[in-house]
Design an enzyme around this catalytic site. Structure first.
Site, PDB file in Angstrom:
ATOM      1  N   THR A   1      48.115   0.578 -55.876  1.00 44.74           N
ATOM      2  CA  THR A   1      46.826   0.194 -56.916  1.00 44.74           C
ATOM      3  C   THR A   1      46.112   1.676 -57.178  1.00 44.74           C
ATOM      4  O   THR A   1      46.112   2.518 -56.120  1.00 44.74           O
ATOM      5  CB  THR A   1      45.725  -0.350 -56.352  1.00 44.74           C
ATOM      6  N   GLY A   2      45.635   1.941 -58.145  1.00 45.73           N
ATOM      7  CA  GLY A   2      44.845   3.329 -58.369  1.00 45.73           C
ATOM      8  C   GLY A   2      45.378   4.062 -59.628  1.00 45.73           C
ATOM      9  O   GLY A   2      46.034   3.613 -60.254  1.00 45.73           O
TER      10      GLY A   2
ATOM     11  N   GLU B   1      47.550  -3.804 -49.752  1.00 42.58           N
ATOM     12  CA  GLU B   1      48.368  -2.583 -49.884  1.00 42.58           C
ATOM     13  C   GLU B   1      48.842  -2.411 -48.461  1.00 42.58           C
ATOM     14  O   GLU B   1      50.080  -2.241 -48.328  1.00 42.58           O
ATOM     15  CB  GLU B   1      47.575  -1.170 -50.127  1.00 42.58           C
TER      16      GLU B   1
ATOM     17  N   ALA C   1      46.499   7.445 -52.375  1.00 39.23           N
ATOM     18  CA  ALA C   1      45.866   7.631 -50.928  1.00 39.23           C
ATOM     19  C   ALA C   1      44.638   8.180 -51.225  1.00 39.23           C
ATOM     20  O   ALA C   1      44.440   8.978 -52.351  1.00 39.23           O
ATOM     21  CB  ALA C   1      46.398   8.098 -49.941  1.00 39.23           C
TER      22      ALA C   1
HETATM   23  C1  5RP Z   1      43.064   1.527 -53.646  1.00 35.74           C
HETATM   24  C2  5RP Z   1      43.783   2.799 -53.159  1.00 35.74           C
HETATM   25  C3  5RP Z   1      44.273   4.168 -53.967  1.00 35.74           C
HETATM   26  O1  5RP Z   1      45.518   4.407 -53.669  1.00 35.74           O
HETATM   27  C4  5RP Z   1      43.333   5.298 -53.550  1.00 35.74           C
HETATM   28  O2  5RP Z   1      42.046   4.751 -53.628  1.00 35.74           O
HETATM   29  C5  5RP Z   1      43.792   6.491 -54.449  1.00 35.74           C
HETATM   30  O3  5RP Z   1      43.193   6.254 -55.549  1.00 35.74           O
HETATM   31  P1  5RP Z   1      43.520   7.116 -56.776  1.00 35.74           P
HETATM   32  O4  5RP Z   1      45.050   7.469 -57.170  1.00 35.74           O
HETATM   33  O5  5RP Z   1      42.889   6.615 -58.132  1.00 35.74           O
HETATM   34  O6  5RP Z   1      42.946   8.315 -56.485  1.00 35.74           O
HETATM   35  O7  5RP Z   1      43.874   2.870 -51.870  1.00 35.74           O
HETATM   36  O8  5RP Z   1      42.837   0.657 -52.794  1.00 35.74           O
END
Ligand code: 5RP
EC number: 5.3.1.6
Length: 215
Positions: A26-27, A101, A81
């Site tokens: 996710t993200g 996750e 992450a």
């Molecule tokens: C979601 C996560 C994401 O992987 C983490 O927050 C990184 O997000 P982004 O790719 O938007 O920087 O752990 O729960």
């Protein structure tokens, strides 16, 4: 930074083999991976998604989303992450999807983590550590976290996870023993998941750039 995220997401496609069921995190970095995956969607057998947000994006591309209970173990999980140390231990959960996750990471043979360079750290903890908590245990868990770690838990106001729980973000930590900290916080009744991925770290980290760096 979004260009670095895109480069990391696209590089991760190299780990996808024909006929695979791919675990999807996710993200915003994963969003680039999903968009790249869409280009080869006819070569994969489907995906398992870690959040409603990713499920929506996958389905919008016409990519099948399967139930982990039906797929069994996965060969590959790709996720982002919030922080990554030199041992590939991670802080995750900035998007509040940490529990699913963690489940998919555990079910997967290879965890490929995709990050931009700003996520690399020597010691985890500058990014507040997310902890998913059963709502009725919020105060109890917050007191225990303070007592056991010295960190300051802050309720992520207005956020309910896909599992119907709340998130506490723990500020002010310097996590020199990530495995020990993960174990300690997991002991507290009411904690559903801790956003430390140390007992099961990433196997490969792709740091987006021109060219991407592999850790
Ligand atoms: C979601 C996560 C994401 O992987 C983490 O927050 C990184 O997000 P982004 O790719 O938007 O920087 O752990 O729960």
């Amino acid at each position: 930074m979004s260009e670095a995220k895109r480069l990391a997401g696209e590089k991760a496609i190299e780990y996808v083999r024909d006929g695979m069921i791919v675990g999807v995190g996710t993200g915003s970095t994963v969003a680039f991976f999903i968009d790249a995956l869409a280009r080869i969607k006819d070569r994969i057998a489907g995906t398992v998604s870690s959040s409603e947000q990713s499920t929506q994006r996958l389905r919008a591309h016409g990519i099948e989303v399967l139930d982990l209970n039906a797929t069994g173990p996965l060969s590959l999980y790709v996720d982002g992450a919030d922080e990554c140390d030199t041992h590939k231990c991670l802080i995750k959960g900035g998007g509040a999807a940490l529990t699913r996750e963690k489940i998919i990471a555990e079910a997967s043979e290879k965890f490929v983590c995709i990050i931009d360079p700003a996520k690399r750290v020597d010691v985890l903890g500058k990014f507040p550590l997310p902890v998913e908590v059963i709502p009725m245990a919020r105060s109890l868990v917050a007191r225990e976290i303070l007592k056991r770690t010295g960190g300051q838990p802050v309720w992520r106001d207005g956020v309910t996870t896909d599992n119907g729980n709340i998130v506490l973000d723990v500020h002010g930590l310097s996590i020199v023993d990530p495995v020990g900290m993960e174990r300690e916080l997991n002991q507290i009744p009411g904690v559903v998941a801790v956003g430390l991925f140390a007992r099961r770290p990433a196997d490969v980290v792709i740091v987006g750039g021109e060219p991407p760096i592999l850790l």
